[in-house]
Design a protein around this motif. Structure first.
Motif, PDB file in Angstrom:
ATOM      1  N   GLN A   1       1.058  -1.223   0.274  1.00 38.07           N
ATOM      2  CA  GLN A   1      -0.072  -0.059   0.046  1.00 38.07           C
ATOM      3  C   GLN A   1       0.739   0.925   0.252  1.00 38.07           C
ATOM      4  N   LYS A   2       0.953   1.983  -0.435  1.00 35.70           N
ATOM      5  CA  LYS A   2       1.253   3.252  -0.702  1.00 35.70           C
ATOM      6  C   LYS A   2       2.231   3.299  -1.062  1.00 35.70           C
ATOM      7  N   SER A   3       3.598   4.126  -0.664  1.00 34.18           N
ATOM      8  CA  SER A   3       4.575   3.592  -1.248  1.00 34.18           C
ATOM      9  C   SER A   3       5.670   2.622  -0.260  1.00 34.18           C
ATOM     10  N   GLY A   4       4.364   1.066   0.294  1.00 36.81           N
ATOM     11  CA  GLY A   4       5.289   0.475   0.487  1.00 36.81           C
ATOM     12  C   GLY A   4       5.413  -0.026   2.128  1.00 36.81           C
ATOM     13  N   PHE A   5       5.103   1.111   2.736  1.00 32.23           N
ATOM     14  CA  PHE A   5       5.325   0.902   4.348  1.00 32.23           C
ATOM     15  C   PHE A   5       4.308   2.288   4.385  1.00 32.23           C
ATOM     16  N   TYR A   6       4.465   2.319   6.156  1.00 33.55           N
ATOM     17  CA  TYR A   6       3.819   3.737   6.759  1.00 33.55           C
ATOM     18  C   TYR A   6       4.881   4.287   7.383  1.00 33.55           C
TER      19      TYR A   6
ATOM     20  N   SER B   1      -6.628  -6.657   4.372  1.00 27.42           N
ATOM     21  CA  SER B   1      -5.684  -7.807   3.197  1.00 27.42           C
ATOM     22  C   SER B   1      -4.771  -9.165   3.838  1.00 27.42           C
ATOM     23  N   ALA B   2      -4.954 -10.029   2.721  1.00 31.21           N
ATOM     24  CA  ALA B   2      -4.519 -11.403   2.885  1.00 31.21           C
ATOM     25  C   ALA B   2      -3.399 -10.876   2.484  1.00 31.21           C
ATOM     26  N   LEU B   3      -2.331 -10.053   1.789  1.00 32.78           N
ATOM     27  CA  LEU B   3      -1.318  -9.452   1.643  1.00 32.78           C
ATOM     28  C   LEU B   3      -0.333  -9.247   3.183  1.00 32.78           C
ATOM     29  N   ALA B   4      -1.257  -8.012   3.297  1.00 27.67           N
ATOM     30  CA  ALA B   4      -0.521  -7.764   4.480  1.00 27.67           C
ATOM     31  C   ALA B   4      -1.186  -8.552   5.629  1.00 27.67           C
ATOM     32  N   ILE B   5      -1.461  -9.589   6.223  1.00 24.75           N
ATOM     33  CA  ILE B   5      -1.352 -10.390   7.234  1.00 24.75           C
ATOM     34  C   ILE B   5       0.039 -11.540   7.020  1.00 24.75           C
TER      35      ILE B   5
END
Length: 394
Positions: A198-203, A250-254
């Motif tokens: 998400q966004k640029s890859g990280f927060y 998000s499955a990818l985030a988990i």
């Protein structure tokens, strides 16, 4: 250079060095500049006021760059701005942290340019036509300063459409970044997927807040909502939380979160990951009678503009009302808003309404904000978008 003339009585914000000029403030354009061109801004008397990027497809028709008429806005000007922004972050980067925001758009006098550093890789977001035209110069300066392995364009933001630009997601320099780039933040390891994240890859805007909240989690039962790849989760586990439950849709985030727990050799038995809509899952926790000692609510932007504020306020209130109801008496709620249209006083009012509806008493014990790599320019208060409150709830 094309001249753009302001309407009478529209000079105040420009004089105060606010970088935006809306299309409705423009009297006329002398010539036919193309979108992204640098133009001269004049007041209604014909006196110079500033140089800026022009775009007739955007509501923000001018994004101002320089207020000194004698200073030429050329390649050297852009190189100097890039170098100044990068060098200003030098104290952030060390053995414990090798990721941060290097350039933050208007705050660094480069409107529409975001640059994030992930170890030896850079992710950029190009959000204005003017910056897009200057990217060859900007990329060359970044390469000279940092010698990155790759520069990846994450310009898929919807705001590009307002500038008449296509979205993009491609390598600008070097090789395609690997699907897993390992970075460190406050000594904790994260796997970053630059291309698909998400966004640029990280927060990285929550760097300081994750560390501050972690100090309150030792021995506690923690719920991390909108967890993404586990920023608050990992910090809580690092600081000795008794258990952490992470919820994200998000499955990818988990999956990445689980990888991050393994990378840091944290006790996986203390962690539960749930892929679910957060609001739905909070209601499931309430029906099951689950309680927590610390809850993190870090939702996406609910108010992208002021016109969405009323709807966003209701969403924030409902989310926080349920969160408060899931806390043990005296528990802590760390709640955030990344909606620039909602200021801190409005956010506090929303939480007061949520507490009233939940039948809870709430103390605000700490105010969270964005870190130093996301500075707020004095003449551009709109750059202050991230706000949060640490609340004790009875």
């Amino acid at each position: 250079m094309t001249d753009v003339v302001l309407k009478r009585d529209k000079e105040k914000a420009v004089f105060q060095r606010h970088p935006w000029v809306f299309s409705g403030a423009i009297e006329r354009v002398k010539g036919k500049p193309t979108n992204g061109d640098i133009v001269r801004l004049l007041n209604h008397k014909g006196e110079f006021m500033a140089y800026g990027f022009y775009n007739d497809q955007s509501r923000v028709a001018l994004r101002l760059l320089e207020w000194n008429e004698e200073t030429e806005v050329n390649e050297a000007w852009f190189r100097a701005k890039v170098a100044t922004a990068v060098n200003a972050r030098a104290d952030i980067l060390n053995e414990q942290t090798n990721t941060c925001r290097l350039i933050f758009s208007e705050a660094d006098y480069l409107p529409g340019l975001i640059v994030d550093k992930y170890a030896d890789h850079l992710a950029v977001q190009i959000l204005t036509s003017g910056i897009e035209k200057m990217m060859p110069v900007i990329m060359d300066e970044l390469r000279q300063l940092l010698n990155p392995l790759s520069i990846f364009d994450k310009s898929d933001a919807s705001s590009r459409q307002h500038e008449g630009l296509e979205t993009d997601n491609t390598v600008l320099w070097g090789d395609e970044p690997p699907s897993s780039v390992e970075v460190k933040e406050n000594g904790i390891i994260y796997s970053i997927n630059i291309a698909e994240g998400q966004k640029s890859g990280f927060y990285c805007d929550q760097r300081d807040n994750r560390r501050i909240l972690a100090a309150h989690t030792k021995g506690k039962k923690v719920l991390d909502c909108f967890s993404y790849t586990g920023g608050f989760t990992l910090n809580a586990l690092h600081n000795g939380a008794a258990s952490v439950t992470s919820v994200d849709s998000s499955a990818l985030a988990i999956e990445t979160l689980k990888q991050n727990i393994s990378l840091n050799k944290f006790d996986a038995e203390k962690h539960t990951a749930i892929q679910s809509d957060v609001n739905k899952q909070l209601r499931a926790f309430k029906e099951a009678g689950d309680k927590f000692d610390v809850i993190v609510l870090d939702p996406p932007k609910y108010a992208p503009s002021r016109s969405a504020l009323d709807r966003a306020a209701r969403a924030y209130k409902d989310l926080n009302r349920i969160g408060m109801s899931l806390l043990n008496s005296g528990g802590l709620l760390a709640t955030f808003s990344c909606s620039g249209a909602m200021d801190m006083e409005q956010f506090k009012q929303v939480l007061a309404w949520a507490a009233l509806d939940a039948g809870k008493q709430v103390q605000f014990i700490y105010q969270f904000c964005q870190p130093e790599c996301h500075p707020v320019r004095a003449s551009f208060p709109e750059g202050e978008y991230l706000k949060g409150l640490l609340c004790r709830v009875w």
